[in-house]
Design an enzyme around this catalytic site. Structure first.
Site, PDB file in Angstrom:
ATOM      1  N   HIS A  94      70.411  26.135  41.230  1.00 14.61           N
ATOM      2  CA  HIS A  94      69.543  25.118  41.846  1.00 14.61           C
ATOM      3  C   HIS A  94      68.406  25.766  42.640  1.00 14.61           C
ATOM      4  CE1 HIS A  94      72.167  24.684  45.776  1.00 14.61           C
ATOM      5  NE2 HIS A  94      71.204  25.543  45.977  1.00 14.61           N
ATOM      6  N   GLU A 127      69.913  20.045  41.650  1.00 19.25           N
ATOM      7  CA  GLU A 127      71.145  20.524  41.028  1.00 19.25           C
ATOM      8  C   GLU A 127      71.021  20.505  39.498  1.00 19.25           C
ATOM      9  OE1 GLU A 127      73.001  21.922  42.963  1.00 19.25           O
ATOM     10  OE2 GLU A 127      73.755  20.752  44.641  1.00 19.25           O
ATOM     11  N   ASN A 174      74.589  28.034  41.223  1.00 20.02           N
ATOM     12  CA  ASN A 174      74.511  27.221  40.000  1.00 20.02           C
ATOM     13  C   ASN A 174      73.076  27.099  39.462  1.00 20.02           C
ATOM     14  OD1 ASN A 174      73.296  25.522  41.795  1.00 20.02           O
ATOM     15  ND2 ASN A 174      74.784  23.863  41.638  1.00 20.02           N
ATOM     16  N   ASP A 224      64.179  20.711  51.802  1.00 16.56           N
ATOM     17  CA  ASP A 224      65.226  19.695  51.751  1.00 16.56           C
ATOM     18  C   ASP A 224      65.845  19.436  53.117  1.00 16.56           C
ATOM     19  OD1 ASP A 224      66.362  22.250  51.795  1.00 16.56           O
ATOM     20  OD2 ASP A 224      66.958  22.159  49.706  1.00 16.56           O
TER      21      ASP A 224
END
Ligand code: F6R
Length: 240
Positions: A136, A141, A134, A67
């Site tokens: 990811h 996400e 979380n 990313d």
């Protein structure tokens, strides 16, 4: 998924480095999928050492990073391009033409299409992942489709808070990024995911004891044939 329990961050990094070294010794022109963040920093230091000790070469290796932030210039020290060069690429014999990131300074749809095409034509042999608190992977996400390919993502507030330490303030943390999709990640032949420390303990509990759901993106990794999850005592501390 093969879970490897280790003592601490250093041991996670050693085990992970050994798997990457093994990969490069077996296939010198391997295609590596790479991650940024705090988790792989020691792995990259170990790989530089292994290169200096002539155990491995990156001469024929290609890399694809997961990313890149939108709105941050490549030369900015908070870009993932900068991070990877600083932590790894500037210290090894990789051909810089073989280093790939999603481009964020061109039309975003074109950038996503380009990256998908490159990934389609260059199957990743080994993908290294961290995991967000979380759940990811990459910047996929919670709520991202398991069918997603490279796309623009609005970063979760939790992700921006977690990454705030790299910036001067929360306002400076970008709101968007381009990330490989879940489908691109699952295309890798082998996946290593590393998680260290108490902060990741609830995440690892949810990964190993929770349900497969798009609300917890890393849960898709159970669908892949060859995944190594390497965790330390702290990250494993909430497991039943
Ligand atoms: C980084 C990436 C993220 C991180 C994750 C964990 O390129 O794609 O998924 O791997 O946010 O970050 P750290 O290692 O800083 O806890």
């Amino acid at each position: 998924m093969k879970v490897i329990y280790t003592k601490d961050y250093n041991e996670i990094s050693e085990v992970c480095t050994d798997l990457i070294i093994e990969q490069l010794q077996e296939k010198s022109d391997s295609i590596l999928g790479l991650a940024t963040g705090s988790s792989p920093i020691k792995v990259y230091q170990n790989l530089i050492k292994a290169y200096e000790d002539k155990q491995i070469s990156f001469k024929d290796v290609k890399t694809y990073n997961l990313d890149e932030y939108i709105g941050i210039d490549k030369q900015n020290e908070n870009s993932y391009f900068y991070f990877m060069h600083d932590q790894l690429f500037n210290h090894i014999d990789i051909d810089h033409c073989n280093v790939n990131f999603p481009e964020t300074n061109i039309d975003h749809q074109l950038a996503c299409d380009n990256y998908n095409e490159k990934l389609f034509n260059n199957k990743v042999d080994l993908q290294l992942l961290g995991i967000g608190t979380n759940g990811h992977i990459g910047f996929n996400e919670p709520g991202t489709s398991f069918e997603s390919t490279t796309h623009v993502i609005e970063l979760d507030i939790q992700t921006r808070l977690d990454n705030q330490s790299f910036f001067n303030s929360l306002e400076e943390v970008p709101t968007h990024a381009i990330t490989m999709g879940i489908k691109n990640i699952l295309d890798a032949k082998k996946i290593i995911i590393i998680a260290s420390g108490l902060k990741k303990a609830p995440t690892i509990k949810r990964l190993l004891e929770g349900e497969r759901s798009e609300e917890f993106p890393a849960s898709i990794l159970f669908d892949h044939d060859e995944v190594y999850l390497i965790i330390d005592e702290e990250a494993a501390s909430l497991l039943d």
